[in-house]
Enzyme design. Structure first.
Site, PDB file in Angstrom:
ATOM      1  N   HIS A 102      -8.018  -5.289  -0.097  1.00  0.00           N
ATOM      2  CA  HIS A 102      -6.720  -4.646   0.108  1.00  0.00           C
ATOM      3  C   HIS A 102      -5.981  -5.267   1.294  1.00  0.00           C
ATOM      4  O   HIS A 102      -4.753  -5.361   1.294  1.00  0.00           O
ATOM      5  CB  HIS A 102      -6.958  -3.150   0.338  1.00  0.00           C
ATOM      6  CG  HIS A 102      -5.698  -2.350   0.407  1.00  0.00           C
ATOM      7  ND1 HIS A 102      -4.722  -2.417  -0.567  1.00  0.00           N
ATOM      8  CD2 HIS A 102      -5.232  -1.464   1.337  1.00  0.00           C
ATOM      9  CE1 HIS A 102      -3.719  -1.604  -0.243  1.00  0.00           C
ATOM     10  NE2 HIS A 102      -4.002  -1.020   0.903  1.00  0.00           N
TER      11      HIS A 102
ATOM     12  N   SER B  20       0.833  -1.203   0.000  1.00  0.00           N
ATOM     13  CA  SER B  20       0.000   0.000   0.000  1.00  0.00           C
ATOM     14  C   SER B  20       0.874   1.262   0.000  1.00  0.00           C
ATOM     15  O   SER B  20       1.767   1.392  -0.836  1.00  0.00           O
ATOM     16  CB  SER B  20      -0.920  -0.053   1.219  1.00  0.00           C
ATOM     17  OG  SER B  20      -1.948   0.867   1.123  1.00  0.00           O
TER      18      SER B  20
ATOM     19  N   ASP C 180      -8.815  -6.672  -4.448  1.00  0.00           N
ATOM     20  CA  ASP C 180      -8.437  -5.360  -3.906  1.00  0.00           C
ATOM     21  C   ASP C 180      -8.951  -4.286  -4.866  1.00  0.00           C
ATOM     22  O   ASP C 180      -8.509  -4.198  -6.002  1.00  0.00           O
ATOM     23  CB  ASP C 180      -6.906  -5.300  -3.788  1.00  0.00           C
ATOM     24  CG  ASP C 180      -6.413  -4.002  -3.158  1.00  0.00           C
ATOM     25  OD1 ASP C 180      -7.228  -3.077  -2.952  1.00  0.00           O
ATOM     26  OD2 ASP C 180      -5.211  -3.914  -2.868  1.00  0.00           O
TER      27      ASP C 180
END
Lengths: 195, 379
Positions: B352, B154, B319
């Protein structure tokens, strides 16, 4: 390193040292690993199966996990010397699409496929059964293969797409077949480019 | 293969930097501190160091426990340890809390030496490139010239990517997981709603709530709840909670009825007592501003032209906050720049959050790639 499978070795023989190679459906990455060691080739593989991706990564091969059916949009036009598609085309939906994409991103295409014109296949059909052989080891009901062709069929398609054969090779059990290739060869290899 | 183990009991350390740092926003911080942890041993030629960059709510406690009796482990304990994919028998792993954080590194809740009060609204906005500079200084202080790998998921992946552009010679491999080359409008929009929740909380006091003795807990809680929804997949949420009711029947009110409400409220409540609202604001802005192509006419492959690193890019099928197509943009830019890159798109239900989860295929790819790095540096 263990010896390369015979058909992959013949592909390797076609590839010039220090070139850039894209191997579509690269499997365990054996061809690219060999080309890297023997010919200092810069290579990338494309593979859909994550376990094979893991194997390639472990060998230090550049591998992109992707579905060939969705095209080669990730790759820039003209960015490779060779684009290889080995023993995969017979299981693909959009054959014309992938052949066009191969010659968009690369200068030379190399395709290998089971030759449906091999005499044993013809013989089994003549006896009324779908062929099951060394290069076509599946039963009709569980085969991933959907687009069979003979060497002659493939050559004709290339012509239709404005592509031309640079060289072709037919093998049976890893040995070259020079006499009546479309009849006596179970595995066909074609190297082609734009006209 | 030996059974994977925990790194065991770990202790955080603190590095003090007296050399001022000029930040991208134009402000200079005269002095700052970074807390960090290390696992494994740095080898003699200092070639086996791995830097772990954390995401929005992460910190320096990446693996292990602070006491044998602790229940909680570091946030990436399933990935890092002896015999784990990031194997501390082979690598020297560093986790730090980024500048602007709220877990011990200098941040908005730290005391400003100039005023003797918490920085609050006076703390500058920090960009990903600023973090990379502070991380580079931490590496200098540890005598690490070149990292074997820099790894992040991320927002952490953005730091790994930035490293390869800012310090091309100091990174052998960058592992960019569930990340993006820059945020989309939709992604910025989510961040802004989260920020608005905090900024409009009456307890926020323009960011100087410390001196008012308040905490904008409601805002932070909402921000986290919203964020959390975007970190899960629709399928994953449906499978876990569905339309399950806590009491089995409709109550016709606004109290917690559905399990998902209970879950989100719990997550929001927990987070709002652990995290600092100003840090949350700062982290989301760092996400929004990240765009390494900005200095290169919007062309990411140009931005990456100078990098000497090799890359592993990983994404997860469900995601949608940092979708596979965003990772493929990074892959494409690397291919166009003719860099070494491998890419794995892992099947997962977890959205995610998948980058934090244990998954055989994901961990298989990580293990194989790190194995190769270990062999490379041993050569």
């Amino acid at each position: 390193m263990s010896a390369l499978r015979a058909d992959l070795q013949y592909i390797a023989d076609w590839i010039k040292p220090a070139s850039r190679v894209l191997d579509l459906g690269c499997g365990d990455g054996d061809l690219l690993a060999s080309l890297r060691e023997e010919k200092a080739v810069t290579g990338y593989g494309v593979e859909i199966d994550v376990d094979k991706v893991v194997t390639c990564v472990g060998k230090g091969i550049n591998v992109i996990q992707s579905d060939l059916e969705s095209g080669l949009a990730t790759f820039e036009s003209g960015s490779f010397d060779y684009v290889v598609l080995s023993l995969t085309i017979q299981a693909m939906h959009n054959i014309e699409g992938i052949l066009a994409e191969m010659l968009r991103v690369g200068r030379t295409g190399i395709v290998t496929f089971p030759n449906f014109g091999y005499w044993e296949n013809r013989w089994q059909l003549l006896l009324g059964r779908m062929p099951v052989s060394e290069t076509i080891p599946y039963e009709w009901y569980n085969t991933p293969n959907i687009h069979f062709c003979t060497l002659a069929d493939f050559d004709q398609l290339l012509g239709k797409l404005g592509m031309q054969i640079e060289d072709q090779q037919v093998l049976h059990q890893g040995e070259k077949v020079e006499f009546l290739p479309n009849l006596l060869g179970s595995l066909a290899m074609v190297r082609f480019g734009r006209i | 293969m030996t059974q994977p183990q925990s790194v065991g009991v770990v202790t955080a350390q603190k590095a003090v930097f007296d050399q001022p740092i000029s930040l991208a926003c134009g402000t200079t911080l005269p002095r700052y501190e970074l807390v960090y942890e290390t696992y494994g041993q740095l080898n003699a030629d200092k070639s086996n160091a791995i830097l772990i960059c954390h995401a929005l709510s992460g910190n320096h406690h990446v693996a292990g426990k602070y006491a044998e009796t602790d229940k909680a482990t570091g946030w990436w304990d399933n990935m890092i340890g002896p015999g784990k994919p990031i194997d501390t028998n082979r690598f020297f792993v560093i986790g730090l809390n980024n500048l602007g954080g709220c877990h011990g590194s200098t941040g908005p809740s730290s005391i400003d030496p100039e005023t003797g009060k918490p920085y609050g609204s006076r703390f500058p906005l920090v960009l990903v490139r600023d973090w990379v500079e502070t991380q580079a200084r931490l590496a200098d202080s540890l005598g690490i010239d070149r990292f074997a790998a820099i790894i992040g998921g991320s927002l952490g992946g953005m730091q790994a990517l930035r490293w390869t552009i800012s310090h091309p010679q100091r990174v052998r491999h960058a592992l960019v997981i569930a990340s993006a080359p820059k945020l989309t409008a939709q992604n910025i929009a989510f961040n802004d709603v989260a920020r608005q929740a905090i900024l409009t909380d009456p307890e926020f006091h323009g960011g100087d709530y410390y001196e008012h003795g308040t905490v904008p807990r409601r805002g932070l809680r909402l921000a986290r709840m919203l964020g959390h929804i975007t970190y899960l997949s629709d399928d994953g949420m449906g499978e876990k909670f569905g339309r399950l009711l806590r009491s089995g029947e409709y109550k016709y009110g606004f109290d917690v009825e559905f399990e998902i409400e209970s879950y989100l409220r719990y997550q929001g409540d927990k987070f709002s007592t652990l995290f600092d609202a100003n840090t949350y604001l700062l982290m989301t802005k760092a996400l929004d501003y990240f765009d390494p192509s900005r200095d290169y006419e919007g062309d990411l492959s140009k931005a990456l032209a100078q990098t000497a690193a090799k890359f592993l890019v990983v994404s997860f099928t469900t995601d949608w906050r940092f979708s596979p197509s965003r990772s493929r943009e990074i892959v494409k830019a690397l291919l166009d720049a003719r860099k070494d890159v491998s890419y794995a798109e892992i099947e997962s239900q977890h959205g995610h959050d998948a980058f934090l989860m244990e998954d055989p295929a994901y961990h298989g790819v990580m293990r194989a790639y790190l194995n190769r790095i270990a062999e490379e540096i041993a050569r």
